[in-house]
Design a protein around this motif. Structure first.
Motif, PDB file in Angstrom:
ATOM      1  N   PHE A 129       0.800  -0.893  -0.200  1.00  0.00           N
ATOM      2  CA  PHE A 129      -0.037   0.114  -0.132  1.00  0.00           C
ATOM      3  C   PHE A 129       0.851   1.357   0.070  1.00  0.00           C
ATOM      4  CE2 PHE A 129      -3.993  -1.995   1.761  1.00  0.00           C
ATOM      5  CZ  PHE A 129      -4.396  -2.554   0.864  1.00  0.00           C
ATOM      6  N   ALA A 130       2.058   1.276   0.770  1.00  0.00           N
ATOM      7  CA  ALA A 130       2.822   2.416   0.449  1.00  0.00           C
ATOM      8  C   ALA A 130       3.615   2.518  -0.793  1.00  0.00           C
ATOM      9  CB  ALA A 130       4.032   2.264   1.505  1.00  0.00           C
ATOM     10  N   CYS A 131       3.900   1.339  -1.413  1.00  0.00           N
ATOM     11  CA  CYS A 131       4.240   1.492  -2.934  1.00  0.00           C
ATOM     12  C   CYS A 131       3.153   2.256  -3.647  1.00  0.00           C
ATOM     13  CB  CYS A 131       4.513   0.221  -3.492  1.00  0.00           C
ATOM     14  SG  CYS A 131       6.022  -0.402  -2.852  1.00  0.00           S
ATOM     15  N   TYR A 132       1.923   1.898  -3.435  1.00  0.00           N
ATOM     16  CA  TYR A 132       0.703   2.461  -4.219  1.00  0.00           C
ATOM     17  C   TYR A 132       0.538   4.005  -3.849  1.00  0.00           C
ATOM     18  CZ  TYR A 132      -3.886   2.614  -6.672  1.00  0.00           C
ATOM     19  OH  TYR A 132      -4.813   3.151  -7.402  1.00  0.00           O
ATOM     20  N   THR A 133       0.609   4.012  -2.704  1.00  0.00           N
ATOM     21  CA  THR A 133       0.625   5.671  -2.259  1.00  0.00           C
ATOM     22  C   THR A 133       1.788   6.701  -3.237  1.00  0.00           C
ATOM     23  OG1 THR A 133      -0.233   5.197   0.035  1.00  0.00           O
ATOM     24  CG2 THR A 133       0.831   7.473  -0.457  1.00  0.00           C
ATOM     25  N   VAL A 134       2.744   6.084  -3.107  1.00  0.00           N
ATOM     26  CA  VAL A 134       3.741   7.060  -3.807  1.00  0.00           C
ATOM     27  C   VAL A 134       3.425   6.935  -5.467  1.00  0.00           C
ATOM     28  CG1 VAL A 134       6.354   6.961  -4.723  1.00  0.00           C
ATOM     29  CG2 VAL A 134       5.311   6.170  -2.586  1.00  0.00           C
ATOM     30  N   PHE A 135       2.904   5.660  -6.239  1.00  0.00           N
ATOM     31  CA  PHE A 135       2.629   5.558  -7.528  1.00  0.00           C
ATOM     32  C   PHE A 135       1.461   6.499  -7.478  1.00  0.00           C
ATOM     33  CE2 PHE A 135      -0.420   3.665 -10.496  1.00  0.00           C
ATOM     34  CZ  PHE A 135       0.360   3.673 -11.682  1.00  0.00           C
ATOM     35  N   VAL A 165      -0.424   8.274   7.827  1.00  0.00           N
ATOM     36  CA  VAL A 165       0.636   9.368   7.890  1.00  0.00           C
ATOM     37  C   VAL A 165       1.886   9.489   6.944  1.00  0.00           C
ATOM     38  CG1 VAL A 165       2.526  10.274   9.667  1.00  0.00           C
ATOM     39  CG2 VAL A 165       0.462   9.077  10.597  1.00  0.00           C
ATOM     40  N   LEU A 166       1.732   8.466   6.553  1.00  0.00           N
ATOM     41  CA  LEU A 166       2.719   8.130   5.138  1.00  0.00           C
ATOM     42  C   LEU A 166       2.369   9.297   3.877  1.00  0.00           C
ATOM     43  CD1 LEU A 166       5.308   7.319   3.661  1.00  0.00           C
ATOM     44  CD2 LEU A 166       3.546   5.380   2.976  1.00  0.00           C
ATOM     45  N   GLN A 167       1.052   9.280   3.678  1.00  0.00           N
ATOM     46  CA  GLN A 167       0.448  10.140   2.582  1.00  0.00           C
ATOM     47  C   GLN A 167       0.733  11.674   2.930  1.00  0.00           C
ATOM     48  OE1 GLN A 167      -3.645   9.108   1.797  1.00  0.00           O
ATOM     49  NE2 GLN A 167      -2.985   7.413   0.706  1.00  0.00           N
ATOM     50  N   VAL A 168       0.502  12.020   4.089  1.00  0.00           N
ATOM     51  CA  VAL A 168       0.957  13.510   4.313  1.00  0.00           C
ATOM     52  C   VAL A 168       2.457  13.743   4.430  1.00  0.00           C
ATOM     53  CG1 VAL A 168       0.810  15.486   5.948  1.00  0.00           C
ATOM     54  CG2 VAL A 168      -1.146  13.689   5.661  1.00  0.00           C
ATOM     55  N   ILE A 169       3.202  12.754   4.856  1.00  0.00           N
ATOM     56  CA  ILE A 169       4.736  12.835   4.739  1.00  0.00           C
ATOM     57  C   ILE A 169       5.158  12.991   3.310  1.00  0.00           C
ATOM     58  CG2 ILE A 169       6.960  11.929   5.362  1.00  0.00           C
ATOM     59  CD1 ILE A 169       5.369  10.921   8.064  1.00  0.00           C
ATOM     60  N   MET A 170       4.585  11.820   2.507  1.00  0.00           N
ATOM     61  CA  MET A 170       5.013  11.843   0.969  1.00  0.00           C
ATOM     62  C   MET A 170       4.704  12.950   0.454  1.00  0.00           C
ATOM     63  SD  MET A 170       6.568  10.200  -0.758  1.00  0.00           S
ATOM     64  CE  MET A 170       7.014   8.709   0.189  1.00  0.00           C
ATOM     65  N   GLY A 171       3.641  13.895   0.709  1.00  0.00           N
ATOM     66  CA  GLY A 171       3.246  15.002   0.021  1.00  0.00           C
ATOM     67  C   GLY A 171       4.221  15.847   0.091  1.00  0.00           C
ATOM     68  N   ALA A 172       4.553  16.110   1.370  1.00  0.00           N
ATOM     69  CA  ALA A 172       5.732  17.256   1.805  1.00  0.00           C
ATOM     70  C   ALA A 172       6.697  16.779   1.356  1.00  0.00           C
ATOM     71  CB  ALA A 172       5.705  17.361   3.150  1.00  0.00           C
ATOM     72  N   PHE A 173       7.238  15.345   1.239  1.00  0.00           N
ATOM     73  CA  PHE A 173       8.598  14.972   0.607  1.00  0.00           C
ATOM     74  C   PHE A 173       8.561  15.471  -0.937  1.00  0.00           C
ATOM     75  CE2 PHE A 173      11.037  11.666  -1.351  1.00  0.00           C
ATOM     76  CZ  PHE A 173      12.296  11.610  -0.578  1.00  0.00           C
ATOM     77  N   ILE A 174       7.697  14.952  -1.409  1.00  0.00           N
ATOM     78  CA  ILE A 174       7.589  15.537  -3.082  1.00  0.00           C
ATOM     79  C   ILE A 174       7.843  16.891  -3.327  1.00  0.00           C
ATOM     80  CG2 ILE A 174       6.113  15.404  -5.192  1.00  0.00           C
ATOM     81  CD1 ILE A 174       4.926  12.699  -4.180  1.00  0.00           C
ATOM     82  N   GLU A 175       7.252  17.671  -2.544  1.00  0.00           N
ATOM     83  CA  GLU A 175       7.475  19.306  -2.669  1.00  0.00           C
ATOM     84  C   GLU A 175       8.922  19.717  -2.211  1.00  0.00           C
ATOM     85  OE1 GLU A 175       4.424  20.867   0.067  1.00  0.00           O
ATOM     86  OE2 GLU A 175       2.815  20.468  -1.292  1.00  0.00           O
TER      87      GLU A 175
END
Length: 396
Positions: free
Chosen positions: A231-237, A357-367
């Protein structure tokens, strides 16, 4: 009344076909919006961090409510629980289409999260128990694989429809999706008889039994961990593929074709992996799926233009599409019938809860670091999944 009984009797004798049809309808409704979800919210003025927040709200409520609604399915009916969940998701899609501000998208996210919690484990548990009653336990992996392949075909249709015919406002797509979800819920409710895990059981005792069984089943614990990582992989995708395509000058409407390619890869993989698992082993299949996901993200990170993005998308599709049906079919062999929906929901809770939490973190990480760096993170998630699976042959 007699007509309804006849219809339910027909589908009861054709559970394989029923599951395939429902998965197709559900995925078609979802496929209409999956190809445009990220750019739709960006077009509404939301940042990547705000988009991650919206998705996290949906995941939060699906996680918090997943286990209780699994108990509800076992106690009060799996068919009813699934139908209500699909209709709630449809309502969320309609609100998405009406959305003009962040708070409206948060309301839509709640409705979708509530519905997702309802459907988690309910229909799959209905299928498993009906096959067990009919002494067809050996067909479960095949049914789940065909169901996932059918879902991928539905996603292909949804993506192609958007690519071929959509040239107007993106809101219309969400209204069409909501309508199809409503119809799917009604079809499910009227077409099959009800079944239960522990009808009339006690609310307090059932969760206790489920948690006790889960904690003492190391295979279920490890499979739950691998589900979190996939699911973490899918979030990034889901974060990266649409913006990357737009950077390559792909038109918004043509994103449906790319999504159709992704779903086609998922369909082929689900169809094949569901049949291969009995021949070469579930652990081997799941490791192969993680390997495909990892190489897909590495290909995307190379920034090799449209060909590279498409190749990486297909590789990841093969990994994700094959992983889910094999995991859920195998997982059910460790779960007794009386707590099947509840335990499946608990595992779904763990899977989605792990990435809230990963989804919020990943959004900030991409920015901060960009889309290619996010692809490399996903590669690490897939590698961790392979490591977790190395422990399964000894425990199961």
């Amino acid at each position: 009344m007699n007509a309804i009984v006849r219809v339910q009797g027909f589908w009861l004798n054709h559970t394989h076909s029923f599951f395939v049809i429902v998965r197709f309808l559900f995925a078609s409704a979802n496929g209409l919006t999956a190809a445009i979800g990220t750019i739709y919210l960006l077009g509404k003025g939301l940042s990547y961090t705000e988009i991650g927040t919206v998705w996290s709200v949906s995941l939060f409520f699906s996680t918090v409510l997943d286990f209780p609604t699994g108990n509800c399915a076992d106690l009060y009916g799996r068919k009813l629980t699934y139908a209500l969940g699909v209709i709630s998701i449809g309502a969320g899609m309609v609100v998405y289409g009406m959305g003009t501000a962040l708070w409206m998208f948060l309301v839509a996210a709640f409705l979708i999260g509530f519905g997702t919690a309802q459907i988690s484990g309910s229909l799959s548990s209905w299928i498993v128990d009906e096959q067990v009653k009919a002494h067809k336990k050996g067909t479960i992996s095949k049914i789940f694989g065909d169901g996932s392949a059918s879902a991928s075909a539905g996603g292909i249709m949804g993506g192609v429809l958007v690519g071929l015919f959509f040239r107007g406002s993106l809101e219309i797509v969400y209204f069409a999706s909501g309508t199809l979800f409503f119809l799917t819920g009604i079809f499910t409710f009227t077409s099959i008889p009800e079944n239960y895990g522990q009808p009339g059981g006690r609310w307090i005792q059932l969760p206790k039994n489920v948690l006790t069984h889960f904690i003492h089943s190391l295979p279920l614990v490890l499979l739950s961990l691998t589900l979190v990582l996939m699911f973490a992989c899918y979030t990034v995708f889901f974060f990266i593929w649409q913006p990357l395509a737009l950077q390559l000058q792909i038109q918004e409407g043509d994103l449906g074709f790319l999504y159709a390619i992704f779903m086609a890869g998922s369909a082929v993989s689900a169809f094949i992996m569901g049949r291969m698992s009995r021949k070469i082993g579930d652990v081997t299949i799941l490791m192969m799926c993680f390997a495909c996901a990892a190489t897909g993200f590495l290909t995307i990170a190379l920034n090799a233009g449209m060909i590279g993005l498409t190749a990486g998308l297909i590789q990841y599709a093969v990994g994700y599409g094959g992983f889910i049906p094999v995991l859920y079919a195998w997982m059910n062999t460790f779960i007794p019938s009386s707590i099947r929906a509840s335990t499946s929901s608990l595992i779904g809770t763990i899977g989605t809860g792990g990435i809230i939490v990963l989804q919020v973190i990943m959004g900030a990480f991409i920015e901060s670091y960009g889309l290619s760096a996010a692809s490399l993170c996903a590669t690490g998630f897939a590698a961790a999944g392979i490591c977790a699976l190395l422990f399964l042959p000894k425990t199961s």
